[in-house]
Design a protein around this motif. Sequence first.
Motif, mmCIF file in Angstrom:
data_model
loop_
_atom_site.group_PDB
_atom_site.id
_atom_site.type_symbol
_atom_site.label_atom_id
_atom_site.label_comp_id
_atom_site.label_asym_id
_atom_site.label_seq_id
_atom_site.Cartn_x
_atom_site.Cartn_y
_atom_site.Cartn_z
ATOM 1 N N GLU A 1 0.828 -1.209 0.000
ATOM 2 C CA GLU A 1 0.000 0.000 0.000
ATOM 3 C C GLU A 1 0.865 1.264 0.000
ATOM 4 O O GLU A 1 0.539 2.235 -0.687
ATOM 5 N N LYS B 1 1.076 6.536 -7.076
ATOM 6 C CA LYS B 1 -0.045 7.430 -7.414
ATOM 7 C C LYS B 1 0.372 8.889 -7.425
ATOM 8 O O LYS B 1 -0.243 9.702 -8.113
ATOM 9 N N ASP C 1 0.732 3.964 -3.002
ATOM 10 C CA ASP C 1 0.459 5.376 -2.735
ATOM 11 C C ASP C 1 1.547 6.269 -3.328
ATOM 12 O O ASP C 1 1.261 7.336 -3.856
#
Length: 46
Positions: free
Chosen positions: A32, A39, A36
Amino acid sequence: MTRDKRIVVRVNHEEYNRINDYAKSKSYSVAEIIRDYIKRLPKNPD
């Protein structure tokens, strides 16, 4: 969105501990944290 691509990255012990400790401190998985970060990358890196 399906996740059908895999990225394999080799890191040393210190790098692994650093990201793993950070993920634990935020109650996230390492995956994760990496997603992130991805992104946040610019969509058009010119």
